[in-house]
Design a protein around this motif. Structure first.
Motif, PDB file in Angstrom:
ATOM      1  N   PHE A   3     -16.416  21.124  96.021  1.00  0.00           N
ATOM      2  CA  PHE A   3     -17.640  21.126  95.223  1.00  0.00           C
ATOM      3  C   PHE A   3     -18.382  22.439  95.459  1.00  0.00           C
ATOM      4  O   PHE A   3     -18.531  22.882  96.597  1.00  0.00           O
ATOM      5  CB  PHE A   3     -18.533  19.951  95.652  1.00  0.00           C
ATOM      6  CG  PHE A   3     -19.808  19.848  94.869  1.00  0.00           C
ATOM      7  CD1 PHE A   3     -19.819  19.291  93.608  1.00  0.00           C
ATOM      8  CD2 PHE A   3     -20.999  20.326  95.392  1.00  0.00           C
ATOM      9  CE1 PHE A   3     -20.990  19.191  92.879  1.00  0.00           C
ATOM     10  CE2 PHE A   3     -22.174  20.231  94.680  1.00  0.00           C
ATOM     11  CZ  PHE A   3     -22.167  19.663  93.416  1.00  0.00           C
ATOM     12  N   ASP A   4     -18.808  23.084  94.379  1.00  0.00           N
ATOM     13  CA  ASP A   4     -19.614  24.300  94.521  1.00  0.00           C
ATOM     14  C   ASP A   4     -21.079  23.969  94.259  1.00  0.00           C
ATOM     15  O   ASP A   4     -21.851  23.837  95.191  1.00  0.00           O
ATOM     16  CB  ASP A   4     -19.127  25.392  93.567  1.00  0.00           C
ATOM     17  CG  ASP A   4     -17.880  26.099  94.084  1.00  0.00           C
ATOM     18  OD1 ASP A   4     -17.700  26.158  95.307  1.00  0.00           O
ATOM     19  OD2 ASP A   4     -17.098  26.579  93.247  1.00  0.00           O
ATOM     20  N   VAL A   9     -20.781  22.332  87.475  1.00  0.00           N
ATOM     21  CA  VAL A   9     -20.322  21.094  86.840  1.00  0.00           C
ATOM     22  C   VAL A   9     -21.000  20.917  85.483  1.00  0.00           C
ATOM     23  O   VAL A   9     -20.348  20.577  84.486  1.00  0.00           O
ATOM     24  CB  VAL A   9     -20.587  19.879  87.757  1.00  0.00           C
ATOM     25  CG1 VAL A   9     -20.250  18.573  87.036  1.00  0.00           C
ATOM     26  CG2 VAL A   9     -19.790  20.000  89.046  1.00  0.00           C
ATOM     27  N   LEU A  10     -22.293  21.188  85.435  1.00  0.00           N
ATOM     28  CA  LEU A  10     -23.031  21.075  84.181  1.00  0.00           C
ATOM     29  C   LEU A  10     -22.504  22.062  83.141  1.00  0.00           C
ATOM     30  O   LEU A  10     -22.371  21.728  81.964  1.00  0.00           O
ATOM     31  CB  LEU A  10     -24.526  21.298  84.427  1.00  0.00           C
ATOM     32  CG  LEU A  10     -25.436  21.109  83.212  1.00  0.00           C
ATOM     33  CD1 LEU A  10     -25.323  19.698  82.666  1.00  0.00           C
ATOM     34  CD2 LEU A  10     -26.878  21.427  83.585  1.00  0.00           C
ATOM     35  N   ARG A  11     -22.162  23.279  83.577  1.00  0.00           N
ATOM     36  CA  ARG A  11     -21.587  24.281  82.673  1.00  0.00           C
ATOM     37  C   ARG A  11     -20.268  23.790  82.072  1.00  0.00           C
ATOM     38  O   ARG A  11     -20.036  23.888  80.879  1.00  0.00           O
ATOM     39  CB  ARG A  11     -21.353  25.603  83.401  1.00  0.00           C
ATOM     40  CG  ARG A  11     -20.823  26.674  82.464  1.00  0.00           C
ATOM     41  CD  ARG A  11     -20.054  27.765  83.200  1.00  0.00           C
ATOM     42  NE  ARG A  11     -19.393  28.631  82.251  1.00  0.00           N
ATOM     43  CZ  ARG A  11     -18.219  28.376  81.665  1.00  0.00           C
ATOM     44  NH1 ARG A  11     -17.571  27.276  81.933  1.00  0.00           N
ATOM     45  NH2 ARG A  11     -17.689  29.207  80.794  1.00  0.00           N
ATOM     46  N   VAL A  12     -19.407  23.245  82.905  1.00  0.00           N
ATOM     47  CA  VAL A  12     -18.129  22.725  82.419  1.00  0.00           C
ATOM     48  C   VAL A  12     -18.367  21.616  81.398  1.00  0.00           C
ATOM     49  O   VAL A  12     -17.711  21.576  80.350  1.00  0.00           O
ATOM     50  CB  VAL A  12     -17.240  22.234  83.582  1.00  0.00           C
ATOM     51  CG1 VAL A  12     -16.042  21.457  83.071  1.00  0.00           C
ATOM     52  CG2 VAL A  12     -16.774  23.409  84.426  1.00  0.00           C
ATOM     53  N   LEU A  13     -19.293  20.729  81.679  1.00  0.00           N
ATOM     54  CA  LEU A  13     -19.570  19.620  80.763  1.00  0.00           C
ATOM     55  C   LEU A  13     -20.138  20.104  79.427  1.00  0.00           C
ATOM     56  O   LEU A  13     -19.674  19.677  78.361  1.00  0.00           O
ATOM     57  CB  LEU A  13     -20.532  18.622  81.404  1.00  0.00           C
ATOM     58  CG  LEU A  13     -19.988  17.845  82.607  1.00  0.00           C
ATOM     59  CD1 LEU A  13     -21.089  17.011  83.249  1.00  0.00           C
ATOM     60  CD2 LEU A  13     -18.820  16.973  82.194  1.00  0.00           C
ATOM     61  N   THR A  14     -21.115  20.990  79.470  1.00  0.00           N
ATOM     62  CA  THR A  14     -21.754  21.421  78.222  1.00  0.00           C
ATOM     63  C   THR A  14     -20.882  22.401  77.439  1.00  0.00           C
ATOM     64  O   THR A  14     -20.649  22.206  76.249  1.00  0.00           O
ATOM     65  CB  THR A  14     -23.135  22.047  78.504  1.00  0.00           C
ATOM     66  OG1 THR A  14     -22.986  23.129  79.422  1.00  0.00           O
ATOM     67  CG2 THR A  14     -24.105  21.031  79.053  1.00  0.00           C
TER      68      THR A  14
END
Length: 168
Positions: A3-4, A9-14
């Motif tokens: 985990f970074d 994670v939000l960037r990957v999702l959006t």
């Protein structure tokens, strides 16, 4: 690493969702041919589209707009190549392979088979997959431009208009 940051994670999702929607829109606008498995170039474009989507999803160095531009470039190139192969006639062999007859009237052409890097066992497998028990029941086996083997039984030759030119 496990985990970074939550922002990654939000960037990957959006960006992933936006890139996916963009890819679907580009593919719908470009037509069914874009993902058809008709020749080597079509396969390359399909793989490249998947690779581009993965890069957009996982690389923070690639923006959504750059990814969409890459989708458009790949689809436009594929459309240009498919248009030219449909309109250039004999010159299309630069991009599209020609079908090759491997078996004619029950007789296997071993030179053609070896020339296409196929074994007799692979040809027999195609015959069995077509529900046929022997070469004697086969009028033609054609290695198609997409790499599939078409098995035409003696009872299904019809008028022969779908065989390669010169095969009748």
């Amino acid at each position: 690493m496990w985990f970074d940051t939550w922002s990654d994670v939000l960037r990957v999702l959006t960006v992933g969702a936006a890139a996916y929607v963009s890819l679907v829109a580009v593919l719908r606008l470009s037509g069914k041919r874009t993902l058809a498995k008709l020749n080597a170039f079509d396969l390359v474009v399909t793989v490249a589209l998947g690779s581009t989507l993965a890069t957009i999803l996982l690389s923070a160095d690639v923006s959504w707009s750059e990814g969409v531009a890459a989708f458009l470039v790949l689809v436009l190139l594929q459309l240009a190549v498919s248009w030219s192969t449909a309109h250039l006639g004999p010159d299309r062999t630069v991009v599209t392979a020609r079908p090759v007859t491997l078996l004619r009237d029950g007789v296997l052409d071993e030179r053609a088979t070896l020339g296409q890097r196929l074994t007799t066992a692979e040809v027999r497998q195609a015959v069995r997959s077509a529900g046929v028990g022997g070469f004697d029941q086969v009028a033609r086996i054609v290695l198609e431009t997409d790499g599939t083997l078409s098995v035409i039984t003696t009872g299904n030759v019809g008028d022969g208009t779908c065989l390669e030119p010169g095969d009748r």
